[in-house]
Design an enzyme around this catalytic site. Structure first.
Site, PDB file in Angstrom:
ATOM      1  N   ARG A 152       0.826  -1.212   0.000  1.00  0.00           N
ATOM      2  CA  ARG A 152       0.000   0.000   0.000  1.00  0.00           C
ATOM      3  C   ARG A 152       0.862   1.263   0.000  1.00  0.00           C
ATOM      4  O   ARG A 152       0.531   2.256  -0.674  1.00  0.00           O
ATOM      5  CB  ARG A 152      -0.940  -0.029   1.215  1.00  0.00           C
ATOM      6  CG  ARG A 152      -1.905   1.140   1.294  1.00  0.00           C
ATOM      7  CD  ARG A 152      -3.023   0.892   2.321  1.00  0.00           C
ATOM      8  NE  ARG A 152      -3.767   2.114   2.561  1.00  0.00           N
ATOM      9  CZ  ARG A 152      -3.777   2.781   3.725  1.00  0.00           C
ATOM     10  NH1 ARG A 152      -3.119   2.305   4.784  1.00  0.00           N
ATOM     11  NH2 ARG A 152      -4.456   3.892   3.847  1.00  0.00           N
ATOM     12  N   HIS A 164       0.418   3.977  -2.866  1.00  0.00           N
ATOM     13  CA  HIS A 164       0.001   5.350  -2.574  1.00  0.00           C
ATOM     14  C   HIS A 164       1.078   6.370  -2.942  1.00  0.00           C
ATOM     15  O   HIS A 164       0.770   7.512  -3.298  1.00  0.00           O
ATOM     16  CB  HIS A 164      -0.424   5.492  -1.113  1.00  0.00           C
ATOM     17  CG  HIS A 164      -1.823   5.032  -0.865  1.00  0.00           C
ATOM     18  ND1 HIS A 164      -2.594   5.465   0.186  1.00  0.00           N
ATOM     19  CD2 HIS A 164      -2.602   4.174  -1.556  1.00  0.00           C
ATOM     20  CE1 HIS A 164      -3.794   4.886   0.135  1.00  0.00           C
ATOM     21  NE2 HIS A 164      -3.801   4.093  -0.908  1.00  0.00           N
ATOM     22  N   HIS A 216      -6.064  -6.307  -3.501  1.00  0.00           N
ATOM     23  CA  HIS A 216      -6.897  -6.423  -2.302  1.00  0.00           C
ATOM     24  C   HIS A 216      -7.049  -7.870  -1.827  1.00  0.00           C
ATOM     25  O   HIS A 216      -7.805  -8.128  -0.896  1.00  0.00           O
ATOM     26  CB  HIS A 216      -8.259  -5.747  -2.526  1.00  0.00           C
ATOM     27  CG  HIS A 216      -8.187  -4.255  -2.422  1.00  0.00           C
ATOM     28  ND1 HIS A 216      -9.224  -3.429  -2.761  1.00  0.00           N
ATOM     29  CD2 HIS A 216      -7.178  -3.433  -2.009  1.00  0.00           C
ATOM     30  CE1 HIS A 216      -8.868  -2.162  -2.567  1.00  0.00           C
ATOM     31  NE2 HIS A 216      -7.630  -2.144  -2.120  1.00  0.00           N
ATOM     32  N   TRP A 265     -10.636  -8.746   2.810  1.00  0.00           N
ATOM     33  CA  TRP A 265     -11.318  -9.129   1.566  1.00  0.00           C
ATOM     34  C   TRP A 265     -11.429 -10.657   1.429  1.00  0.00           C
ATOM     35  O   TRP A 265     -12.151 -11.133   0.565  1.00  0.00           O
ATOM     36  CB  TRP A 265     -10.576  -8.574   0.366  1.00  0.00           C
ATOM     37  CG  TRP A 265     -10.675  -7.083   0.216  1.00  0.00           C
ATOM     38  CD1 TRP A 265     -11.658  -6.413  -0.456  1.00  0.00           C
ATOM     39  CD2 TRP A 265      -9.783  -6.077   0.714  1.00  0.00           C
ATOM     40  NE1 TRP A 265     -11.432  -5.053  -0.399  1.00  0.00           N
ATOM     41  CE2 TRP A 265     -10.284  -4.818   0.315  1.00  0.00           C
ATOM     42  CE3 TRP A 265      -8.601  -6.111   1.473  1.00  0.00           C
ATOM     43  CZ2 TRP A 265      -9.648  -3.615   0.639  1.00  0.00           C
ATOM     44  CZ3 TRP A 265      -7.977  -4.927   1.791  1.00  0.00           C
ATOM     45  CH2 TRP A 265      -8.493  -3.689   1.379  1.00  0.00           C
TER      46      TRP A 265
END
Ligand code: DDH
Length: 290
Positions: A45, A49, A172, A188
Site C-alpha cells: 500500500r 500510494h 486487495h 477481503w
C-alpha cells in the site's frame, strides 16, 4: 514536468538485492504485526500510494520525487495508517542512506508482492528525492464510496485501461481495511498475507450484502466475515469489468501476468528511463535459500 531516472553507476544489482533481502527478512521477523498479517500488505500500500498520485495530464505526482516523506502528503486522509509502513522503513534508510525515498518505497512494494508468493515484478532504480514544493495536493488517491464510472475515470488518470484497473485492484487479496484508518472494516478474504487471485474468486462466489458499518460507511459484507468496498464491487456490476474478473478468477496465471506488468507501470508512471538504465528482477529469500 519531465522526470529522468538518474542511473547511479556506483551501484549494482547486488546492492539493491541486499536492500530487498533486508526488507524481506524484516517482514519475516516482525510477523506479529496487525494480528499476524505482517508488514507485507501495508508495504504494498505504501508503494501504491506513493505512485497513485500520478496525473498523466501534466505528469505531476507519482513515485519519482519521494514526496511521501513530507507531512503534506502523509496528512492526506487516504494515507491514514501508513505511518506504520514508514516507521518499518526508517532503519532500512539508516542502513542504506544512498537510496532515494521513491526507490525505497517502490522496491519495498515489489519485495512484499514477491515474498508473499506473488509474481516477479521488474524494478528499475533512478528516482530522485525532490523538494517539498513538488508535493502533490491532497485528494488524488481514490475514494471507495463510488461506482464503475468513477473507477474507470480514476484509472484513466493513471493511464490504466480496464484490464489494468481490474488487475491492480486484485492487490486487495492482501491485508485488510481498518476502521481507525479508513472507516471500513474487515479483510477481503482469508489468505490476507499471500498473494493470490482470491479477491476475484470471492467477488464472484460470496453472498454480498451492502450495509452500513460501525463508522457509518457503506460496505459489502459476506457471511464468512469478508468485505468489499463499493469500488471493488463495481468490478462485478460493470459488464466490461465483470468479464475480466471472471477471467482472473478462473486463471490465476493470467492475473499474475497482468499484475506484474501493470504494477511495474504504476510504480514507474511519470519517469523517463535512459536507454542504458538497468532493469532488475530480484530473487526471493526462498530462491536464495535464506
Ligand atoms: Fe487499496 N485500500 N484501494 N489498493 N489497498 C485499502 C487497503 C489496501 C482502495 C481503498 C483502500 C488499490 C486500489 C484501491 C491495497 C492495495 C491497493 C483500504 C483500507 C482502502 C479504503 C485502508 C485501511 O483501512 O487500513 C480504493 C478505493 C481503490 C481503488 O481501486 C479505487 C490498489 C490499486 C492497490 C495496489 O497495491 C496495486 C492494500 C495492499 C491494502 C491493505 C493494507 C493493509 O494495511 O492491510
Amino acid at each position: 514536468v519531465v522526470h529522468i531516472a538518474a542511473v547511479n553507476k556506483d551501484r549494482s544489482f547486488d546492492d539493491y538485492q541486499r536492500i530487498y533481502n533486508t526488507i524481506a527478512e524484516k517482514i519475516r521477523e516482525e510477523d506479529e504485526y496487525d494480528g499476524y498479517i505482517g508488514y507485507g500488505p501495508i508495504l504494498v500500500r505504501l508503494g501504491w500510494h506513493s505512485s497513485g498520485t500520478y496525473d498523466k495530464n501534466d505528469n505531476t505526482g507519482g513515485s519519482y520525487g519521494g514526496t511521501m516523506r513530507f507531512k503534506l502528503e502523509q496528512s492526506d486522509g487516504a494515507n491514514n495508517g501508513l505511518g506504520n509502513a514508514r516507521a518499518f522503513m526508517e532503519p532500512i534508510l539508516k542502513e542504506f542512506p544512498w537510496i532515494s525515498h521513491g526507490d525505497l518505497y517502490t522496491l519495498g512494494a515489489v519485495c512484499a508482492v514477491q515474498e508473499l508468493q506473488g509474481p516477479k515484478v521488474k524494478w528499475r532504480p533512478g528516482r530522485v528525492d525532490m523538494p517539498e514544493d513538488t508535493t502533490p495536493k491532497n485528494g488524488r488517491l481514490p475514494d471507495a464510496a463510488n461506482g464503475a464510472d468513477y473507477v474507470r475515470n480514476f484509472y484513466a488518470r493513471l493511464n490504466m485501461n480496464d484490464r489494468e484497473a481490474v488487475a491492480l485492484t486484485g492487490a486487495h487479496c492482501l491485508g485488510r481495511t481498518h476502521l481507525k484508518n479508513s472507516g471500513f472494516d474487515g479483510p477481503w478474504g482469508a489468505a490476507s498475507n499471500s498473494f493470490t487471485n482470491e479477491f476475484f474468486v470471492n467477488l464472484l462466489n460470496e453472498q454480498w450484502k451492502l450495509q452500513k458499518n460501525k463508522a457509518g460507511n457503506m460496505q459489502y459484507d459476506s457471511p464468512k466475515g469478508y468485505m468489499m468496498l463499493e469500488t471493488d464491487y463495481a468490478l462485478v456490476q460493470d459488464p466490461a469489468y465483470l468479464k475480466i474478473v471472471k477471467e482472473f478468477a478462473n486463471n490465476e496465471g493470467a492475473f499474475f501476468k497482468e499484475f506484474a506488468s501493470c504494477f511495474q507501470k504504476l510504480l514507474e508512471n511519470g519517469i523517463d528511463y535512459p536507454k542504458d538504465a538497468p532493469t532488475y528482477v530480484f530473487k526471493t529469500l526462498d530462491e536464495q535459500d535464506l
